[in-house]
Scaffold this motif. Sequence first.
Motif, PDB file in Angstrom:
ATOM      1  N   ALA A  28       0.830  -1.209   0.000  1.00  0.00           N
ATOM      2  CA  ALA A  28       0.000   0.000   0.000  1.00  0.00           C
ATOM      3  C   ALA A  28       0.865   1.260   0.000  1.00  0.00           C
ATOM      4  CB  ALA A  28      -0.926  -0.004   1.209  1.00  0.00           C
ATOM      5  N   THR A  29       1.959   1.251   0.771  1.00  0.00           N
ATOM      6  CA  THR A  29       2.844   2.419   0.772  1.00  0.00           C
ATOM      7  C   THR A  29       3.489   2.600  -0.598  1.00  0.00           C
ATOM      8  OG1 THR A  29       4.731   1.118   1.589  1.00  0.00           O
ATOM      9  CG2 THR A  29       3.321   2.201   3.230  1.00  0.00           C
ATOM     10  N   GLY A  30       3.808   1.497  -1.266  1.00  0.00           N
ATOM     11  CA  GLY A  30       4.367   1.586  -2.608  1.00  0.00           C
ATOM     12  C   GLY A  30       3.375   2.171  -3.594  1.00  0.00           C
ATOM     13  N   LEU A  31       2.113   1.732  -3.502  1.00  0.00           N
ATOM     14  CA  LEU A  31       1.079   2.268  -4.387  1.00  0.00           C
ATOM     15  C   LEU A  31       0.899   3.767  -4.161  1.00  0.00           C
ATOM     16  CD1 LEU A  31      -1.608  -0.563  -4.128  1.00  0.00           C
ATOM     17  CD2 LEU A  31      -0.205  -0.009  -6.118  1.00  0.00           C
ATOM     18  N   ASP A  32       0.895   4.182  -2.898  1.00  0.00           N
ATOM     19  CA  ASP A  32       0.724   5.595  -2.584  1.00  0.00           C
ATOM     20  C   ASP A  32       1.902   6.424  -3.092  1.00  0.00           C
ATOM     21  OD1 ASP A  32      -0.658   7.811  -1.018  1.00  0.00           O
ATOM     22  OD2 ASP A  32       1.299   7.782  -0.022  1.00  0.00           O
ATOM     23  N   ALA A  33       3.126   5.941  -2.852  1.00  0.00           N
ATOM     24  CA  ALA A  33       4.320   6.684  -3.266  1.00  0.00           C
ATOM     25  C   ALA A  33       4.417   6.801  -4.785  1.00  0.00           C
ATOM     26  CB  ALA A  33       5.570   6.009  -2.703  1.00  0.00           C
ATOM     27  N   GLN A  34       4.220   5.694  -5.484  1.00  0.00           N
ATOM     28  CA  GLN A  34       4.317   5.727  -6.941  1.00  0.00           C
ATOM     29  C   GLN A  34       3.163   6.512  -7.564  1.00  0.00           C
ATOM     30  OE1 GLN A  34       7.067   4.819  -8.186  1.00  0.00           O
ATOM     31  NE2 GLN A  34       7.818   3.802  -6.332  1.00  0.00           N
ATOM     32  N   GLY A  35       1.993   6.480  -6.900  1.00  0.00           N
ATOM     33  CA  GLY A  35       0.869   7.278  -7.374  1.00  0.00           C
ATOM     34  C   GLY A  35       1.191   8.770  -7.313  1.00  0.00           C
TER      35      GLY A  35
ATOM     36  N   ALA B 163       9.541  -1.423   6.016  1.00  0.00           N
ATOM     37  CA  ALA B 163       8.097  -1.360   6.156  1.00  0.00           C
ATOM     38  C   ALA B 163       7.457  -0.550   5.040  1.00  0.00           C
ATOM     39  CB  ALA B 163       7.721  -0.778   7.523  1.00  0.00           C
ATOM     40  N   GLY B 164       8.140  -0.427   3.919  1.00  0.00           N
ATOM     41  CA  GLY B 164       7.550   0.282   2.796  1.00  0.00           C
ATOM     42  C   GLY B 164       8.375   1.475   2.359  1.00  0.00           C
ATOM     43  N   VAL B 165       7.739   2.352   1.600  1.00  0.00           N
ATOM     44  CA  VAL B 165       8.428   3.500   1.025  1.00  0.00           C
ATOM     45  C   VAL B 165       7.532   4.732   1.133  1.00  0.00           C
ATOM     46  CG1 VAL B 165       7.521   3.047  -1.283  1.00  0.00           C
ATOM     47  CG2 VAL B 165       9.650   4.337  -1.023  1.00  0.00           C
ATOM     48  N   MET B 166       8.147   5.899   1.239  1.00  0.00           N
ATOM     49  CA  MET B 166       7.409   7.150   1.330  1.00  0.00           C
ATOM     50  C   MET B 166       7.941   8.107   0.270  1.00  0.00           C
ATOM     51  SD  MET B 166       7.013   9.754   4.599  1.00  0.00           S
ATOM     52  CE  MET B 166       8.778  10.053   4.655  1.00  0.00           C
TER      53      MET B 166
ATOM     54  N   ILE C 210       8.806   4.382 -15.722  1.00  0.00           N
ATOM     55  CA  ILE C 210       9.437   3.788 -14.545  1.00  0.00           C
ATOM     56  C   ILE C 210       8.469   3.746 -13.373  1.00  0.00           C
ATOM     57  CG2 ILE C 210      11.253   4.127 -12.826  1.00  0.00           C
ATOM     58  CD1 ILE C 210      12.996   5.280 -15.043  1.00  0.00           C
ATOM     59  N   TYR C 211       7.779   4.855 -13.131  1.00  0.00           N
ATOM     60  CA  TYR C 211       6.848   4.916 -12.006  1.00  0.00           C
ATOM     61  C   TYR C 211       5.666   3.973 -12.219  1.00  0.00           C
ATOM     62  CZ  TYR C 211       9.440   9.142 -10.702  1.00  0.00           C
ATOM     63  OH  TYR C 211      10.412  10.036 -10.349  1.00  0.00           O
ATOM     64  N   GLN C 212       5.205   3.849 -13.451  1.00  0.00           N
ATOM     65  CA  GLN C 212       4.090   2.940 -13.719  1.00  0.00           C
ATOM     66  C   GLN C 212       4.486   1.496 -13.478  1.00  0.00           C
ATOM     67  OE1 GLN C 212       3.017   4.170 -17.746  1.00  0.00           O
ATOM     68  NE2 GLN C 212       1.174   5.183 -16.992  1.00  0.00           N
ATOM     69  N   ARG C 213       5.712   1.117 -13.859  1.00  0.00           N
ATOM     70  CA  ARG C 213       6.194  -0.239 -13.601  1.00  0.00           C
ATOM     71  C   ARG C 213       6.311  -0.492 -12.106  1.00  0.00           C
ATOM     72  NH1 ARG C 213       5.013  -3.460 -17.750  1.00  0.00           N
ATOM     73  NH2 ARG C 213       5.863  -2.676 -19.729  1.00  0.00           N
ATOM     74  N   ALA C 214       6.824   0.494 -11.377  1.00  0.00           N
ATOM     75  CA  ALA C 214       6.934   0.334  -9.928  1.00  0.00           C
ATOM     76  C   ALA C 214       5.553   0.242  -9.281  1.00  0.00           C
ATOM     77  CB  ALA C 214       7.725   1.509  -9.340  1.00  0.00           C
ATOM     78  N   TYR C 215       4.592   1.007  -9.819  1.00  0.00           N
ATOM     79  CA  TYR C 215       3.223   0.942  -9.313  1.00  0.00           C
ATOM     80  C   TYR C 215       2.644  -0.457  -9.536  1.00  0.00           C
ATOM     81  CZ  TYR C 215      -1.601   2.435  -8.433  1.00  0.00           C
ATOM     82  OH  TYR C 215      -2.861   2.564  -7.915  1.00  0.00           O
ATOM     83  N   ALA C 216       2.884  -1.012 -10.730  1.00  0.00           N
ATOM     84  CA  ALA C 216       2.391  -2.364 -11.030  1.00  0.00           C
ATOM     85  C   ALA C 216       3.030  -3.393 -10.110  1.00  0.00           C
ATOM     86  CB  ALA C 216       2.673  -2.699 -12.488  1.00  0.00           C
TER      87      ALA C 216
ATOM     88  N   SER D 177       4.041  -2.893  -7.009  1.00  0.00           N
ATOM     89  CA  SER D 177       3.408  -2.761  -5.694  1.00  0.00           C
ATOM     90  C   SER D 177       2.014  -3.390  -5.707  1.00  0.00           C
ATOM     91  CB  SER D 177       3.316  -1.290  -5.292  1.00  0.00           C
ATOM     92  OG  SER D 177       4.604  -0.730  -5.138  1.00  0.00           O
ATOM     93  N   ALA D 178       1.285  -3.202  -6.811  1.00  0.00           N
ATOM     94  CA  ALA D 178      -0.031  -3.827  -6.914  1.00  0.00           C
ATOM     95  C   ALA D 178       0.080  -5.342  -6.917  1.00  0.00           C
ATOM     96  CB  ALA D 178      -0.729  -3.337  -8.186  1.00  0.00           C
ATOM     97  N   ARG D 179       1.106  -5.852  -7.598  1.00  0.00           N
ATOM     98  CA  ARG D 179       1.328  -7.302  -7.617  1.00  0.00           C
ATOM     99  C   ARG D 179       1.665  -7.815  -6.222  1.00  0.00           C
ATOM    100  NH1 ARG D 179      -0.100 -12.171  -8.876  1.00  0.00           N
ATOM    101  NH2 ARG D 179       1.643 -13.650  -9.091  1.00  0.00           N
ATOM    102  N   LEU D 180       2.390  -7.009  -5.430  1.00  0.00           N
ATOM    103  CA  LEU D 180       2.725  -7.413  -4.068  1.00  0.00           C
ATOM    104  C   LEU D 180       1.472  -7.570  -3.222  1.00  0.00           C
ATOM    105  CD1 LEU D 180       5.104  -7.938  -2.120  1.00  0.00           C
ATOM    106  CD2 LEU D 180       5.051  -5.504  -1.542  1.00  0.00           C
ATOM    107  N   VAL D 181       0.545  -6.641  -3.373  1.00  0.00           N
ATOM    108  CA  VAL D 181      -0.720  -6.744  -2.643  1.00  0.00           C
ATOM    109  C   VAL D 181      -1.496  -7.982  -3.108  1.00  0.00           C
ATOM    110  CG1 VAL D 181      -2.942  -5.629  -2.211  1.00  0.00           C
ATOM    111  CG2 VAL D 181      -0.845  -4.263  -2.257  1.00  0.00           C
ATOM    112  N   GLN D 182      -1.465  -8.257  -4.400  1.00  0.00           N
ATOM    113  CA  GLN D 182      -2.158  -9.424  -4.936  1.00  0.00           C
ATOM    114  C   GLN D 182      -1.561 -10.719  -4.390  1.00  0.00           C
ATOM    115  OE1 GLN D 182      -2.055  -9.678  -9.206  1.00  0.00           O
ATOM    116  NE2 GLN D 182      -3.426 -11.448  -9.297  1.00  0.00           N
TER     117      GLN D 182
END
Length: 256
Positions: A9-16, A64-67, A229-235, A237-242
């Motif tokens: 979730a922190t990855g999704l927020d940061a990359q978003g 514990a994630g990224v900010m 790059i950011y879109q790949r990182a977002y994907a 993070s989404a895969r991690l949640v999945q």
Amino acid sequence: MNGIFYIGATGLDAQGKAVETVANNVANINTAAYKRGTVSFSELLSADAANGAAGADEVKRAAAGVMANPTLHVFAQGDLRPTGNDMDIAVQGEGFLELAGGDGRTTLWRGGTLRIGADGFLAAANGLPLASMIAVPADAEAIHIAKNGMVTATLRNERTPVEIGQIELAVPADLQRMESLGDGLYALPDDALSVTRSVPGEDKAGLVAQGFSEASNIKLADEMVSLMIYQRAYASSARLVQIGDELMGIANGLKR
């Protein structure tokens, strides 16, 4: 088990936030004097009591994630482009034009189109007068701004221009502490002691260019690469949640 969800979730927020920064850059590619926004990432750590021989008094750090911090800007000089309009002004160098803001904060401007306010003072397009408070005579037919910031006016039925004021440039001690207000305006959150004011051409403040507009320092190719790059990182993070959801499903499906 829940930790994987929080990290994702922190990855999704940061990359978003990073994607939003790129989108804002692209939207302002034609905005005069716009400075490219950028994002800095920092690792989030959680503290847990150490196990084993190390003793409970010692603490270990676990990822514990990224900010993301999307408030940073790149203040590189943009190209100066002639406009043919004497009321356009730009800064060639590190300095900023200071405006007389009404909230007590130091308001800085990279330049744009000047206007003569209702009170007769030179002002930015948004109506805020220059901090130099340069009054333009009512019978002025032309205004000339020299590279060193000296402002002269040609009056009706007069051949010799008269001096009406001096523009100074302000250089903040820490550019990254400035708050972007949009439209090329920035504000300092603290008092004005962190700003050096000088005549253009001195103290590396830069020069004033009349009849020019500073282009944004956005390069579309760089923004497109960053976006991918950011879109790949977002994907990722989404895969991690999945994956966390799949593992949780496996654990819930176990039978004794």
